[in-house]
Design a protein around this motif. Structure first.
Motif, PDB file in Angstrom:
ATOM      1  N   THR A 167       0.826  -1.206   0.000  1.00 45.63           N
ATOM      2  CA  THR A 167       0.000   0.000   0.000  1.00 45.63           C
ATOM      3  C   THR A 167       0.866   1.265   0.000  1.00 45.63           C
ATOM      4  O   THR A 167       0.487   2.269  -0.603  1.00 45.63           O
ATOM      5  CB  THR A 167      -0.953   0.019   1.209  1.00 45.63           C
ATOM      6  N   SER A 208      -9.889  10.782  -9.002  1.00 49.60           N
ATOM      7  CA  SER A 208     -10.353   9.391  -9.032  1.00 49.60           C
ATOM      8  C   SER A 208      -9.240   8.459  -8.566  1.00 49.60           C
ATOM      9  O   SER A 208      -9.499   7.445  -7.895  1.00 49.60           O
ATOM     10  CB  SER A 208     -10.797   9.007 -10.446  1.00 49.60           C
ATOM     11  N   GLY A 211      -9.323   8.492  -4.854  1.00 49.57           N
ATOM     12  CA  GLY A 211     -10.422   7.682  -4.359  1.00 49.57           C
ATOM     13  C   GLY A 211     -10.147   6.193  -4.480  1.00 49.57           C
ATOM     14  O   GLY A 211     -10.456   5.417  -3.563  1.00 49.57           O
ATOM     15  N   ILE A 212      -9.554   5.794  -5.599  1.00 49.88           N
ATOM     16  CA  ILE A 212      -9.231   4.380  -5.813  1.00 49.88           C
ATOM     17  C   ILE A 212      -8.188   3.920  -4.800  1.00 49.88           C
ATOM     18  O   ILE A 212      -8.306   2.827  -4.224  1.00 49.88           O
ATOM     19  CB  ILE A 212      -8.726   4.160  -7.252  1.00 49.88           C
ATOM     20  N   MET A 214      -7.540   5.146  -1.793  1.00 45.65           N
ATOM     21  CA  MET A 214      -8.121   5.068  -0.452  1.00 45.65           C
ATOM     22  C   MET A 214      -8.994   3.835  -0.309  1.00 45.65           C
ATOM     23  O   MET A 214      -8.993   3.165   0.731  1.00 45.65           O
ATOM     24  CB  MET A 214      -8.936   6.331  -0.174  1.00 45.65           C
ATOM     25  N   THR A 215      -9.751   3.505  -1.363  1.00 43.50           N
ATOM     26  CA  THR A 215     -10.626   2.328  -1.326  1.00 43.50           C
ATOM     27  C   THR A 215      -9.807   1.045  -1.227  1.00 43.50           C
ATOM     28  O   THR A 215     -10.139   0.139  -0.449  1.00 43.50           O
ATOM     29  CB  THR A 215     -11.507   2.279  -2.584  1.00 43.50           C
ATOM     30  N   ILE A 216      -8.739   0.973  -1.998  1.00 44.43           N
ATOM     31  CA  ILE A 216      -7.888  -0.218  -1.970  1.00 44.43           C
ATOM     32  C   ILE A 216      -7.207  -0.365  -0.613  1.00 44.43           C
ATOM     33  O   ILE A 216      -7.187  -1.454  -0.020  1.00 44.43           O
ATOM     34  CB  ILE A 216      -6.830  -0.141  -3.089  1.00 44.43           C
ATOM     35  N   GLN A 218      -7.934   0.983   2.396  1.00 42.84           N
ATOM     36  CA  GLN A 218      -8.767   0.885   3.591  1.00 42.84           C
ATOM     37  C   GLN A 218      -9.763  -0.269   3.555  1.00 42.84           C
ATOM     38  O   GLN A 218     -10.263  -0.666   4.613  1.00 42.84           O
ATOM     39  CB  GLN A 218      -9.520   2.203   3.793  1.00 42.84           C
ATOM     40  N   TRP A 219     -10.037  -0.797   2.371  1.00 42.92           N
ATOM     41  CA  TRP A 219     -11.079  -1.811   2.295  1.00 42.92           C
ATOM     42  C   TRP A 219     -10.669  -3.029   1.458  1.00 42.92           C
ATOM     43  O   TRP A 219     -10.559  -4.142   1.990  1.00 42.92           O
ATOM     44  CB  TRP A 219     -12.361  -1.189   1.725  1.00 42.92           C
ATOM     45  N   LEU A 220     -10.410  -2.847   0.166  1.00 48.00           N
ATOM     46  CA  LEU A 220     -10.228  -3.983  -0.731  1.00 48.00           C
ATOM     47  C   LEU A 220      -9.026  -4.850  -0.365  1.00 48.00           C
ATOM     48  O   LEU A 220      -9.152  -6.079  -0.258  1.00 48.00           O
ATOM     49  CB  LEU A 220     -10.101  -3.482  -2.176  1.00 48.00           C
ATOM     50  N   TYR A 221      -7.852  -4.224  -0.187  1.00 51.20           N
ATOM     51  CA  TYR A 221      -6.661  -5.033   0.083  1.00 51.20           C
ATOM     52  C   TYR A 221      -6.699  -5.678   1.465  1.00 51.20           C
ATOM     53  O   TYR A 221      -6.352  -6.871   1.592  1.00 51.20           O
ATOM     54  CB  TYR A 221      -5.398  -4.191  -0.099  1.00 51.20           C
ATOM     55  N   GLU A 223      -9.360  -6.633   3.025  1.00 53.76           N
ATOM     56  CA  GLU A 223     -10.322  -7.724   2.892  1.00 53.76           C
ATOM     57  C   GLU A 223      -9.689  -8.921   2.182  1.00 53.76           C
ATOM     58  O   GLU A 223      -9.925 -10.078   2.562  1.00 53.76           O
ATOM     59  CB  GLU A 223     -11.549  -7.242   2.105  1.00 53.76           C
TER      60      GLU A 223
END
Length: 257
Positions: A167, A208, A211-212, A214-216, A218-221, A223
């Motif tokens: 990350t 964008s 946003g991508i 932050m999503t990766i 905090q959440w996707l990776y 998970e």
């Protein structure tokens, strides 16, 4: 070959729930202060988008960055966070501090040119600070974010180390790319070759990316890391490290039984 067992996988999930419950039991003053610092930390960027007067905007953003830096230090003394100063606070304070000095040094009619490249300074500053902290002090950007949520033992686990490295690399590349896009946008505006549509499109692409990321992060990776596939990947990729960690922490829930 070393890999996580089902019981270890369940333990990691249960540990995450326990961490969340522990966080919820923190003093209310700490929770409020933490939320306030999060908002204040990003306020320089908000001011840069909301305030029209260049000098007032840059001065206000520098003041907000200084306030965030100082209050974060107080929060550290209160025991609300394990690390200070924060990399992002240093970046915001340095960037807007320098820009404020330039804004009050150069003629007011030339300050507008600084704003055309503001995102270059901001996101380029992020990338430079993250890269310098990693190269010079062996401090990864995500180390600071993870320290408040895991113990020292858990921080050394191969899965956490893998998450931190990947990350941090993502943020370093992403912020650099955002700075490059902002530089193109600013250059087109200076040369008179930009249009309102193209400027908006480039800004949408630029933010964008943020946003991508932050999503990766905090959440996707995270998970993925606690999924069976992610656990198997860690076991296959770092078998010796996993065995060494398990041997050093045999009583920990993450260790294999």
């Amino acid at each position: 070959m070393s890999e996580f067992t089902a019981s270890a996988h369940e333990a990691l999930l249960e540990e995450g729930v326990a961490k969340q419950k522990t966080a919820e039991k923190k003093p209310m003053s700490h929770q409020i202060f933490s939320s306030f610092l999060t908002c204040l930390g990003w306020s320089p960027l908000v001011l840069s988008l909301a305030v029209k007067n260049p000098r007032a905007m840059l001065t206000g953003a520098a003041g907000a960055a200084l306030s965030s830096f100082c209050l974060s230090g107080i929060f550290y003394k209160m025991g609300g966070t394990k690390v200070w100063p924060k990399i992002m606070d240093i970046s915001f304070l340095s960037t807007f501090g320098i820009l404020t000095i330039l804004a009050w040094t150069f003629p007011v009619d030339s300050v507008g040119n600084i704003l055309l490249f503001l995102d270059v300074f901001v996101f380029g500053g992020f990338a430079l600070t993250i890269g310098a902290a990693w190269a010079c002090f062996k401090l990864r950007f995500m180390d600071q974010l993870m320290l408040d949520y895991v113990s020292d033992e858990e921080l050394s686990h191969p899965s956490i180390q893998h998450l931190i490295v990947r990350t941090t690399q993502m943020f370093l590349v992403g912020f650099t790319l955002m700075a490059v896009i902002a530089a193109v946008n600013g250059s087109l505006s200076v040369t008179g070759n930009n249009t309102s549509t193209l400027r908006i499109v480039l800004m949408v692409v630029q933010y964008s990316i943020l946003g991508i990321m932050m999503t990766i992060a905090q959440w996707l990776y995270p998970e993925y890391m606690v999924s069976e596939k992610g656990m198997k990947m860690i076991g296959d990729k770092y078998p010796d490290e996993c065995d060494a960690w398990n041997a050093a922490n045999p009583d920990h829930e993450w260790a294999k039984e």
